[in-house]
Scaffold this motif. Structure first.
Motif, PDB file in Angstrom:
ATOM      1  N   LEU A 161       1.094   4.031  -3.011  1.00  0.00           N
ATOM      2  CA  LEU A 161       0.733   5.432  -2.709  1.00  0.00           C
ATOM      3  C   LEU A 161       1.910   6.373  -2.924  1.00  0.00           C
ATOM      4  N   ILE A 186       0.841  -1.219   0.000  1.00  0.00           N
ATOM      5  CA  ILE A 186       0.000   0.000   0.000  1.00  0.00           C
ATOM      6  C   ILE A 186       0.871   1.263   0.000  1.00  0.00           C
ATOM      7  N   PHE A 187       1.864   1.296   0.902  1.00  0.00           N
ATOM      8  CA  PHE A 187       2.731   2.484   0.959  1.00  0.00           C
ATOM      9  C   PHE A 187       3.475   2.683  -0.355  1.00  0.00           C
ATOM     10  N   ARG A 212       2.775   6.868  -6.600  1.00  0.00           N
ATOM     11  CA  ARG A 212       1.851   7.778  -7.297  1.00  0.00           C
ATOM     12  C   ARG A 212       2.077   9.229  -6.857  1.00  0.00           C
ATOM     13  N   ILE A 213       2.183   9.433  -5.531  1.00  0.00           N
ATOM     14  CA  ILE A 213       2.292  10.809  -5.008  1.00  0.00           C
ATOM     15  C   ILE A 213       3.618  11.447  -5.414  1.00  0.00           C
ATOM     16  N   SER A 264       9.119   3.009   1.461  1.00  0.00           N
ATOM     17  CA  SER A 264       7.922   2.265   1.891  1.00  0.00           C
ATOM     18  C   SER A 264       8.260   1.304   3.015  1.00  0.00           C
TER      19      SER A 264
END
Lengths: 217, 325
Positions: free
Chosen positions: B144, B140-141, B147-148, B246
């Protein structure tokens, strides 16, 4: 000042100096400019048949070698992250090979005069090659700004295809040319081969440039 | 307790910490060192300093969890550590991403069941849930952050030279954070059992644990760093940076929860996350199977080994009693 440009300046100030990388970037640009100058001189040589230009073309090739060595040395000493170095080495090497090949054309021109029926297609190839070298220089500046290289890549491919067509015409014409000795024929053949080879090498350089851009995204 | 016995028992933890430092530091600066972005000396120094800092500042959060899991005698804590260390060595040999956290909890459970001390089952369930969530958290990290940060930097910074600077500093900063998070989270695996058995107070446990991990990093991490790093190098620099970031974030989040988790499994999760963010066809689904095997095998093997060692020790009646207590 755009937001993106502002962010780049802020990061540059925040993260410190990048003089070694700048030297590599400038070195490659100078190298490409020399390739373009060399191609322009080749056009003049074939058009005007001014053999004095042969020496100048060879001088430019030597200048290119000096720049190549300087860029290699900067890369070896740690310019750019290791991930990018092999691609940059390869790009510079390919450009240098293009300059060597232009020099070969000039040398063969000194040995074997281009027959009148081949002059026009040979000049045409040289002109298109010169345009390709200019496009490569533009593509490099575009690459530096992080913009899309598709237009330059497409244009270079179109030129390369056209050069291949003209090269085929030259080969068909060459059947009818009578030569007085083996060496005369061999030099002429090598001249024509080298002339069309430059465009292939420039196309390779363009591919590597686009590969570097894709690999960073 | 006899001071010699006291120090003898501590050697188990120091050995465990040394092994953890030598192995897990590869998850932090492996990519940077193997690819030549960061010098090995710089990497190990930064890792050692920030592992100690992490252990000292936040290590107590996870140490408390391990010490609250069950009560132990000093001898049992020593057996726990030896069993966990041996389990890790064997599973690593078979390339199963084994976790020191799982090994230590497994051996603690084995000892607790044998000695009749009932473990805190609610705490145990919380720990097991965190283990399962570790690779998921990594995924998940990673997705995210990919993308960020892509939107914030990669899509906005166009200049090759600035991108180059960004990657160089990015690897260093994320690695530093990774070292801090490793120290904060994993120090409990090294000396947490000593707090449970009363050999060390939490502050000393964090200090000795942090130092022993740092010694492992400083003395024996080069080989694993190069091996792991070269395995990750095919990732582009941005993805490598996201992977380490991450992993660090996953470890840090679980430190706040108070559960020691596996840095290797967090890294594997992060790499899988990169696969999801970029192109799911590149994901090797067999890796999930390997993690699942690790989840089952590590605590089970460590527990059985701890039981066997305990049984073996109890077969030595001729040894003086004070040697063990």
């Amino acid at each position: 000042m755009s937001k993106k440009h502002g962010l780049e300046i802020m990061l540059k100030r925040l993260l410190g100096k990048d003089s070694r990388e700048e030297q590599v970037v400038d070195g490659i640009r100078n190298h490409l400019r020399l390739l373009y100058d060399q191609c322009c001189l080749l056009v003049k040589l074939l058009k005007d048949e001014d053999v004095v230009l042969i020496e100048r073309i060879m001088d430019i090739e030597r200048e290119g070698d000096i720049i190549r060595r300087r860029v290699f040395s900067e890369l070896f000493e740690g310019a750019f992250i290791p991930y990018m170095r092999p691609h940059l080495y390869r790009f510079v090497e390919i450009c240098d090979r293009a300059m060597d090949t232009v020099e070969d054309v000039a040398k063969y021109y000194e040995l074997a005069q281009v027959p009148s029926n081949l002059k026009e297609p040979a000049v045409s190839i040289a002109e298109m090659t010169s345009s390709m070298a200019e496009l490569l220089l533009i593509a490099y500046d575009t690459f530096q700004k992080g913009k899309d290289l598709r237009d330059q890549m497409l244009a270079i491919r179109v030129y390369e295809k056209r050069i291949d067509d003209v090269d085929h015409t030259i080969r068909l014409e060459m059947k009818n040319i009578s030569v007085t000795s083996f060496w005369e024929g061999w030099w002429l053949g090598e001249l024509c081969r080298s002339l069309s080879l430059v465009s292939d090498i420039i196309e390779d350089a363009m591919d590597v440039l686009s590969l570097i851009q894709v690999s960073l995204r | 307790m006899n001071p010699i016995t006291h120090w003898l028992y501590l050697t188990g933890g120091v050995f465990m910490g040394w092994g953890l430092g030598a192995n897990d530091s590869a998850n932090i600066f492996g990519t940077g060192v193997a690819s030549g972005l960061i010098r090995y000396r710089t990497a190990v120094l930064v890792t050692a300093i920030f592992v100690i800092l992490g252990a000292m500042l936040e290590g107590r959060k996870c140490i408390t969890t391990i010490s609250d899991l069950t009560s132990l005698s000093p001898l049992f804590s020593f057996i726990c550590l030896i069993a966990a260390a041996l389990t890790i060595a064997v599973l690593t040999f078979y390339a199963i991403p084994a976790s020191t956290s799982q090994a230590i909890v497994g051996s603690l459970m084995g000892i607790a069941l044998q000695s009749g001390h009932h473990p805190d089952y609610r705490l145990l369930i919380k720990i097991v849930i965190c283990w399962i969530c570790t690779p998921i958290g990594g995924i998940i990290f990673s997705v995210l952050l990919f993308r960020i940060l892509k939107l914030l930097f990669l899509d906005r910074v166009k200049s090759v030279t600035i991108l180059n600077l960004l990657f160089t500093f990015g690897i260093l900063i994320t690695g530093t954070y990774g070292a801090y998070a490793l120290g904060a989270n994993n120090v409990a695996n090294v000396t947490g059992v000593y707090v449970a058995s009363g050999i060390l107070p939490p502050f000393h446990a964090a200090l000795i644990g942090g130092l022993s991990i740092a010694i492992g990093v400083l003395t024996y991490s080069k080989k694993t760093m190069m091996t792991v790093g070269k395995g990750i190098v095919p990732l582009d620099p941005f993805s490598a940076m996201i992977t380490v970031f991450s992993e660090a974030l996953t470890l840090h989040v679980f430190t706040q929860v108070g559960v020691p988790v596996s840095s290797s499994q967090a890294v594997v999760g992060a790499v899988v996350g990169i696969g999801f963010a970029r192109d799911y066809r590149t994901i090797n689904y067999r890796m999930f199977g390997k993690i699942a095997i690790g989840w089952i095998c590590t605590p089970l093997a460590a527990g059985l080994l701890a039981l066997s060692l305990l049984f073996a020790v109890r077969q030595l009646p001729e040894l003086p009693y004070y040697c063990f207590f």
